[in-house]
Motif scaffolding. Structure first.
Motif, PDB file in Angstrom:
ATOM      1  N   ASP A 188      10.180  66.755  39.819  1.00 29.73           N
ATOM      2  CA  ASP A 188      11.289  65.761  39.399  1.00 29.73           C
ATOM      3  C   ASP A 188      10.939  64.432  38.890  1.00 29.73           C
ATOM      4  O   ASP A 188      11.507  63.964  37.963  1.00 29.73           O
ATOM      5  CB  ASP A 188      12.235  65.570  40.713  1.00 29.73           C
ATOM      6  N   HIS A 189       9.759  63.968  39.524  1.00 32.24           N
ATOM      7  CA  HIS A 189       9.276  62.641  38.917  1.00 32.24           C
ATOM      8  C   HIS A 189       8.632  62.756  37.507  1.00 32.24           C
ATOM      9  O   HIS A 189       9.176  62.121  36.759  1.00 32.24           O
ATOM     10  CB  HIS A 189       8.179  62.290  39.808  1.00 32.24           C
ATOM     11  N   HIS A 190       8.150  64.022  37.164  1.00 40.61           N
ATOM     12  CA  HIS A 190       7.723  64.307  35.643  1.00 40.61           C
ATOM     13  C   HIS A 190       8.750  64.291  34.833  1.00 40.61           C
ATOM     14  O   HIS A 190       8.935  63.901  33.707  1.00 40.61           O
ATOM     15  CB  HIS A 190       6.993  65.770  35.827  1.00 40.61           C
ATOM     16  N   GLU A 191       9.986  65.072  35.282  1.00 38.15           N
ATOM     17  CA  GLU A 191      11.274  65.084  34.218  1.00 38.15           C
ATOM     18  C   GLU A 191      11.968  63.805  34.182  1.00 38.15           C
ATOM     19  O   GLU A 191      12.172  63.438  33.106  1.00 38.15           O
ATOM     20  CB  GLU A 191      12.410  65.961  34.916  1.00 38.15           C
ATOM     21  N   ALA A 192      11.954  62.919  35.224  1.00 37.02           N
ATOM     22  CA  ALA A 192      12.627  61.477  35.085  1.00 37.02           C
ATOM     23  C   ALA A 192      11.703  60.741  34.124  1.00 37.02           C
ATOM     24  O   ALA A 192      12.032  59.818  33.162  1.00 37.02           O
ATOM     25  CB  ALA A 192      12.722  60.826  36.237  1.00 37.02           C
ATOM     26  N   GLN A 193      10.359  61.061  34.098  1.00 35.03           N
ATOM     27  CA  GLN A 193       9.434  60.256  33.119  1.00 35.03           C
ATOM     28  C   GLN A 193       9.293  60.721  31.652  1.00 35.03           C
ATOM     29  O   GLN A 193       9.208  60.042  30.844  1.00 35.03           O
ATOM     30  CB  GLN A 193       7.928  60.166  33.997  1.00 35.03           C
ATOM     31  N   PHE A 194       9.298  62.043  31.861  1.00 34.78           N
ATOM     32  CA  PHE A 194       9.013  62.668  30.357  1.00 34.78           C
ATOM     33  C   PHE A 194      10.118  63.717  29.739  1.00 34.78           C
ATOM     34  O   PHE A 194      10.117  63.992  28.712  1.00 34.78           O
ATOM     35  CB  PHE A 194       7.789  63.310  30.450  1.00 34.78           C
ATOM     36  N   GLY A 195      11.227  63.941  30.565  1.00 35.13           N
ATOM     37  CA  GLY A 195      12.191  64.457  30.195  1.00 35.13           C
ATOM     38  C   GLY A 195      11.790  66.098  30.089  1.00 35.13           C
ATOM     39  O   GLY A 195      12.849  66.747  29.541  1.00 35.13           O
ATOM     40  N   VAL A 196      10.867  66.575  30.689  1.00 31.83           N
ATOM     41  CA  VAL A 196      10.747  67.978  30.835  1.00 31.83           C
ATOM     42  C   VAL A 196       9.932  68.153  32.245  1.00 31.83           C
ATOM     43  O   VAL A 196       9.551  67.126  32.863  1.00 31.83           O
ATOM     44  CB  VAL A 196       9.691  68.340  29.834  1.00 31.83           C
ATOM     45  N   ARG A 197      10.156  69.383  32.598  1.00 32.36           N
ATOM     46  CA  ARG A 197       9.536  69.790  34.191  1.00 32.36           C
ATOM     47  C   ARG A 197       8.223  70.273  34.074  1.00 32.36           C
ATOM     48  O   ARG A 197       7.593  69.643  34.964  1.00 32.36           O
ATOM     49  CB  ARG A 197      10.804  70.642  34.817  1.00 32.36           C
ATOM     50  N   ARG A 198       7.958  71.383  33.318  1.00 26.39           N
ATOM     51  CA  ARG A 198       6.638  71.878  33.403  1.00 26.39           C
ATOM     52  C   ARG A 198       6.230  72.219  34.797  1.00 26.39           C
ATOM     53  O   ARG A 198       5.019  72.055  35.180  1.00 26.39           O
ATOM     54  CB  ARG A 198       5.507  70.720  32.731  1.00 26.39           C
ATOM     55  N   GLU A 199       7.032  72.849  35.527  1.00 26.89           N
ATOM     56  CA  GLU A 199       6.657  73.383  36.541  1.00 26.89           C
ATOM     57  C   GLU A 199       5.141  74.124  36.810  1.00 26.89           C
ATOM     58  O   GLU A 199       4.462  74.167  37.539  1.00 26.89           O
ATOM     59  CB  GLU A 199       7.747  74.476  37.251  1.00 26.89           C
ATOM     60  N   GLY A 200       5.037  74.982  35.630  1.00 27.89           N
ATOM     61  CA  GLY A 200       3.860  75.775  35.837  1.00 27.89           C
ATOM     62  C   GLY A 200       2.594  75.128  35.472  1.00 27.89           C
ATOM     63  O   GLY A 200       1.789  75.291  36.284  1.00 27.89           O
ATOM     64  N   LEU A 201       2.644  74.244  34.633  1.00 27.49           N
ATOM     65  CA  LEU A 201       1.576  73.358  34.325  1.00 27.49           C
ATOM     66  C   LEU A 201       1.063  72.560  35.577  1.00 27.49           C
ATOM     67  O   LEU A 201       0.031  72.145  36.135  1.00 27.49           O
ATOM     68  CB  LEU A 201       1.770  72.567  33.202  1.00 27.49           C
ATOM     69  N   LEU A 202       2.345  71.580  36.202  1.00 28.80           N
ATOM     70  CA  LEU A 202       1.956  70.927  37.138  1.00 28.80           C
ATOM     71  C   LEU A 202       1.404  71.634  38.441  1.00 28.80           C
ATOM     72  O   LEU A 202       0.414  71.165  39.119  1.00 28.80           O
ATOM     73  CB  LEU A 202       3.223  70.021  37.567  1.00 28.80           C
ATOM     74  N   SER A 203       1.795  72.634  38.681  1.00 27.76           N
ATOM     75  CA  SER A 203       1.459  73.507  39.902  1.00 27.76           C
ATOM     76  C   SER A 203       0.063  73.991  39.430  1.00 27.76           C
ATOM     77  O   SER A 203      -0.763  74.278  40.400  1.00 27.76           O
ATOM     78  CB  SER A 203       2.306  74.843  39.856  1.00 27.76           C
ATOM     79  N   ALA A 204      -0.391  74.438  38.377  1.00 30.41           N
ATOM     80  CA  ALA A 204      -1.779  74.925  37.931  1.00 30.41           C
ATOM     81  C   ALA A 204      -2.616  73.960  38.269  1.00 30.41           C
ATOM     82  O   ALA A 204      -3.705  73.943  38.709  1.00 30.41           O
ATOM     83  CB  ALA A 204      -1.654  75.251  36.523  1.00 30.41           C
ATOM     84  N   GLY A 205      -2.313  72.575  37.927  1.00 29.39           N
ATOM     85  CA  GLY A 205      -2.954  71.580  37.993  1.00 29.39           C
ATOM     86  C   GLY A 205      -3.545  71.155  39.659  1.00 29.39           C
ATOM     87  O   GLY A 205      -4.632  71.003  40.109  1.00 29.39           O
ATOM     88  N   VAL A 206      -2.353  71.416  40.466  1.00 24.28           N
ATOM     89  CA  VAL A 206      -2.672  71.314  41.975  1.00 24.28           C
ATOM     90  C   VAL A 206      -3.290  72.465  42.457  1.00 24.28           C
ATOM     91  O   VAL A 206      -4.342  72.201  43.459  1.00 24.28           O
ATOM     92  CB  VAL A 206      -1.143  71.015  42.753  1.00 24.28           C
ATOM     93  N   SER A 207      -3.072  73.802  41.870  1.00 20.50           N
ATOM     94  CA  SER A 207      -3.892  74.713  42.329  1.00 20.50           C
ATOM     95  C   SER A 207      -5.288  74.559  42.053  1.00 20.50           C
ATOM     96  O   SER A 207      -5.996  75.316  42.905  1.00 20.50           O
ATOM     97  CB  SER A 207      -3.292  76.126  41.511  1.00 20.50           C
TER      98      SER A 207
END
Length: 438
Positions: free
Chosen positions: A348-367
């Motif tokens: 949600d923070h990413h979408e507010a900041q950049f307008g896209v969600r990128r669930e896969g990429l953000l989850s990959a970084g945490v993984s």
């Protein structure tokens, strides 16, 4: 107000952690022991195998995350990954604990590296879409806390099976043959994980999606991820947690035998982690809903660090030692529910900041942070064993003291560092996601 998720869906999501974590927990708790004491591979070489294999995940996890963001199918973006990887992951789980007895040591090390690397690759291909699924299921924080709590239940069952049940089952199935026992238990856990992943695929649904184009430039997307303060805090929070977790999972067997002189405590201390996770899955959501993620996590981490600092004083009093240990595990377990929720909040923070969600990429970084953390913790302890000339059944007082203070000291230092990191958790901005088309 978002609609409540059906109980069957929340349950399937929570126990989906069995599919991604059961084999990983068995490997975390016993693979170092299996390599050094059963296969008789040198500890320092095994530590290098762990570290190199996990560092390669730096590339693999990002690629998997991008692939998840680019996936579009009639099953959604995450669910096809569960379908494709479930059976290969089960097969590799068995292979990891099947190092051929008649091979040379060099060939055994190569086999260990290849199978362990394959396990990591397939885990990434399940764990990243699994983590990305939560923010797609609901945009309501209370529902996410419930999902995080249910995932903690699944995680606790996974840790119980992967730690407390492993050695008794090895003895039961192996009949004195540790090689056969470990292989049989790996096969059993592979079937359990396969069943859990099938339920995850069947019952869970994606309701919110990223409407941005699936075609995007990778480097700018990675730069945006690194510019997301919530994601950076979540990455550091999980990295420090899993360095400590990896070291303690690997070290507990040696610690109970060599330091405490009570091997029976292996089957108490390792399951305590899961038992407290189960308890925290019920107490963490209301606590964190009241205190917030930052204040609640800071408080329980400070308590955990203090309790681990008191443990050396209670070594000669088993009841007091275990009481302090259980309380410390409960405190750290509350942060797991916080972490699961934080990962979803970064989207949600990413979408507010950049307008896209990128669930896969953000989850990959945490993984990536979890696997690198586990690798650093496990490899670091393996190298310590090599440095003090660890020998099964014949160890010096120097080796015992090294194990003792690595166990206590790493916990206090890493919990303190994790506290500092979570203090940087930002005030989140919340966009209103557009529901996916039915």
């Amino acid at each position: 107000m978002a609609a409540r998720l059906p109980f069957a869906e929340r349950l399937s999501y929570g126990f989906g952690d069995l599919g991604t974590s059961l084999a990983y927990n068995m490997a975390s708790g016993f693979l170092l022991y299996y390599y050094t004491d059963v296969v008789r591979l040198p500890a320092a070489a095994v530590g290098t195998v762990f570290l190199v294999a996990r560092l390669l995940d730096a590339i693999i996890d990002i690629l998997v995350g991008i692939a998840v963001d680019r996936t579009h199918s009639r099953w959604g973006r995450t669910r096809p990954w569960f379908l494709i990887t479930a059976l290969p992951y089960a097969v590799v789980t068995v292979l990891v604990f099947s190092v051929p007895a008649g091979w040379s040591q060099g060939a055994q090390l190569v086999f260990a590296f290849v199978t362990f690397k394959a396990l990591g690759l397939l885990m990434s291909s399940q764990a990243i879409p699994y983590t990305a699924l939560m923010p797609m299921m609901t945009n309501d924080r209370h529902e996410r806390l419930k999902l995080g709590g249910m995932r903690s239940v699944g995680t606790s069952v996974s840790v119980v099976l992967g730690t407390a049940a492993t050695m008794p089952l090895v003895g039961l199935f192996g009949g004195g043959d540790l090689r056969h026992g470990f292989q049989a238990v790996a096969a059993l856990f592979a079937v359990v994980g396969l069943t859990a992943t099938a339920a995850l695929f069947h019952f869970c649904r994606e309701r919110f999606e990223d409407h941005a184009s699936p075609r995007f430039a990778i480097l700018p997307a990675v730069r945006q991820m690194l510019g997301n303060r919530a994601w950076l805090v979540c990455f550091g929070f999980c990295l420090t947690y899993f360095i400590r977790f990896g070291l303690m999972m690997s070290a507990t067997t040696y610690f109970a035998i060599e330091v405490l002189g009570r091997p029976w405590m292996i089957s108490v201390m390792l399951p305590a982690v899961s038992g407290m996770l189960l308890l925290s899955s019920f107490v963490a959501p209301p606590i964190l809903a009241r205190t917030g993620l930052r204040a609640g996590s800071t408080a329980v981490l400070a308590v955990a660090a203090a309790l681990f600092g008191l443990l050396p004083l209670a070594e000669n009093n088993t009841a007091l030692f275990l009481a302090l240990y259980f309380l410390a595990c409960l405190a750290t377990s509350i942060t797991i529910t916080a972490a699961f929720t934080m990962i979803a909040e970064t989207v949600d923070h990413h979408e507010a900041q950049f307008g896209v969600r990128r669930e896969g990429l953000l989850s990959a970084g945490v993984s990536l942070s979890t696997k690198v953390g586990m690798a650093v913790g496990t490899a670091g302890f393996a190298w310590l064993l090599g440095a003090v000339d660890y020998t099964p059944g014949a160890n010096s007082e120097t080796a015992r003291e090294a194990i003792r203070w690595a166990y206590y000291g790493s916990a206090v230092v890493l919990l303190t560092l994790q506290t500092v990191i979570v203090l940087a958790w930002p005030t989140l901005r919340r966009p209103a996601p557009v529901p996916a088309a039915a």
